[in-house]
Design an enzyme around this catalytic site. Structure first.
Site, PDB file in Angstrom:
ATOM      1  N   GLU A  62      36.735 -54.575  57.064  1.00  0.00           N
ATOM      2  CA  GLU A  62      37.388 -53.321  56.700  1.00  0.00           C
ATOM      3  C   GLU A  62      38.423 -53.521  55.598  1.00  0.00           C
ATOM      4  O   GLU A  62      38.580 -52.650  54.725  1.00  0.00           O
ATOM      5  CB  GLU A  62      38.040 -52.694  57.936  1.00  0.00           C
ATOM      6  CG  GLU A  62      37.072 -52.052  58.910  1.00  0.00           C
ATOM      7  CD  GLU A  62      36.330 -53.063  59.786  1.00  0.00           C
ATOM      8  OE1 GLU A  62      35.356 -52.672  60.465  1.00  0.00           O
ATOM      9  OE2 GLU A  62      36.737 -54.252  59.780  1.00  0.00           O
ATOM     10  N   HIS A 131      38.355 -48.160  70.980  1.00  0.00           N
ATOM     11  CA  HIS A 131      37.403 -47.298  70.292  1.00  0.00           C
ATOM     12  C   HIS A 131      37.674 -45.820  70.562  1.00  0.00           C
ATOM     13  O   HIS A 131      36.775 -44.995  70.405  1.00  0.00           O
ATOM     14  CB  HIS A 131      35.966 -47.630  70.727  1.00  0.00           C
ATOM     15  CG  HIS A 131      35.500 -48.987  70.333  1.00  0.00           C
ATOM     16  ND1 HIS A 131      35.886 -50.124  71.012  1.00  0.00           N
ATOM     17  CD2 HIS A 131      34.688 -49.395  69.327  1.00  0.00           C
ATOM     18  CE1 HIS A 131      35.312 -51.179  70.447  1.00  0.00           C
ATOM     19  NE2 HIS A 131      34.589 -50.768  69.421  1.00  0.00           N
TER      20      HIS A 131
END
Length: 325
Positions: A62, A131
């Site tokens: 990322e 998440h």
């Protein structure tokens, strides 16, 4: 294409497709977005339409993806990054906070970073604490970043088109639980970042919200209407900048307010809104402004525990009852 019914996730795809057809500088990059079509299939079919030069599968990094996008934006492209889950934005923060957000200011207005970072947030899927987070308050705290959080397919389409055309970096936050939601989308309809909408008009109390909790508030408003309580629901649509004028105008009609969001309540978006109302709308208040949000703890895995963690219709109704008491 004009008006048609589509799912929230397909509205994302259509906005990306239309933007890429209009402007060859728009490129997509992210993990598994090309051949696999993305984790939630928001980019399905775009590789076939635009090729590997514009729909780019990246390594699992990322930090690398976001840093590359900043460089692309500074040199003439309009990158749209997909970060698979908002929780993973922690790895992108240096590129976002120290580079993308500050470039326009540090270069004396001579450069801009026209990039969009798309990422899904939120719980309700028993995905656990790594998440399920809603971290938009982090991003809204950074001067130079715009933060958009649409609640329905039309706003997803219109605001994503606006975000891609914006000269500044835009954090475009979707909600995993909304991807299957259907709605009519008019591709000719436009939207401006920073403008809220009145999702439901009312006279007794204002609910101020955004994203998935707009739908929770609308359900609460339906139930309260049966009790003779008319609730006004303000969908912020973007939280940086946020539409202070629409919120204060609504407050001038209802004189009561409850702020609702899925993110943790402590130091959240709701705190900023409540503080602004206290500063600029205090004389309109007939009761304290309340907040409905997540408790100060990680999101649980267990579905039964998650039910107690998330914002529910019942919690919103309870808060409305308190402010009307």
């Amino acid at each position: 294409m004009s008006s048609t019914e589509m799912r929230y996730v397909h509205a994302v795809t259509q906005a990306l497709r239309d933007s890429m057809e209009k402007d060859p500088a728009v490129v997509l990059l992210g993990e598994d977005i090309a051949h696999a079509g993305g984790s939630f299939k928001a980019t399905r079919g775009l590789l076939e339409a635009f090729g590997e030069g514009r729909v780019i599968d990246t390594p699992i990094s990322e930090a690398g993806i976001t840093s590359a996008a900043v460089g692309m934006a500074l040199t003439g492209l309009k990158p749209v990054v997909e970060i698979m889950f908002m929780d993973f934005i922690t790895l992108s923060m240096d590129a976002l906070v120290n580079q993308a957000a500050k470039a326009h200011y540090m270069f004396g207005g001579q450069g801009s970073v026209p990039m969009v970072l798309r990422t899904p947030h939120g719980g309700g899927l028993s995905a656990g604490p790594q998440h399920s987070q809603c971290l938009e308050a982090w991003l809204a705290h950074i001067p130079g970043l715009k933060v958009v959080c649409p609640s329905n397919p039309q706003d997803v389409y219109s605001l994503l088109r606006a975000s891609i055309e914006d000269p500044d970096p835009v954090m475009f936050i979707e909600h995993k639980s909304l991807y299957a939601r259907k709605g009519v989308v008019d591709t000719a309809q436009t939207a401006r970042i920073g403008e809220a909408s009145i999702a439901r008009a009312g006279r007794d109390v204002t609910l101020i919200t955004y994203g998935a909790t707009v739908n929770v508030c609308m359900q609460a408003a339906d139930k309260l209407a049966a009790q003779g309580v008319e609730v006004e629901v303000v969908d912020l649509r973007s939280i940086q900048p946020w539409d202070k004028a629409t919120v204060l105008e609504s407050l001038s009609r209802t004189h009561r307010a409850v702020v609702v969001h899925e993110a943790v309540q402590a130091f959240g978006v709701g705190a900023e809104i409540v503080a602004t109302i206290a500063d600029e709308g205090f004389d309109e208040l007939d009761a304290p402004v309340l907040r409905v949000a997540a408790p100060f703890m990680p999101a649980p895995f267990s579905s039964s525990l998650e039910e107690g963690y998330t914002v529910t219709v019942e919690r919103v109704i309870e808060a409305v009852g308190k402010t009307l008491a």
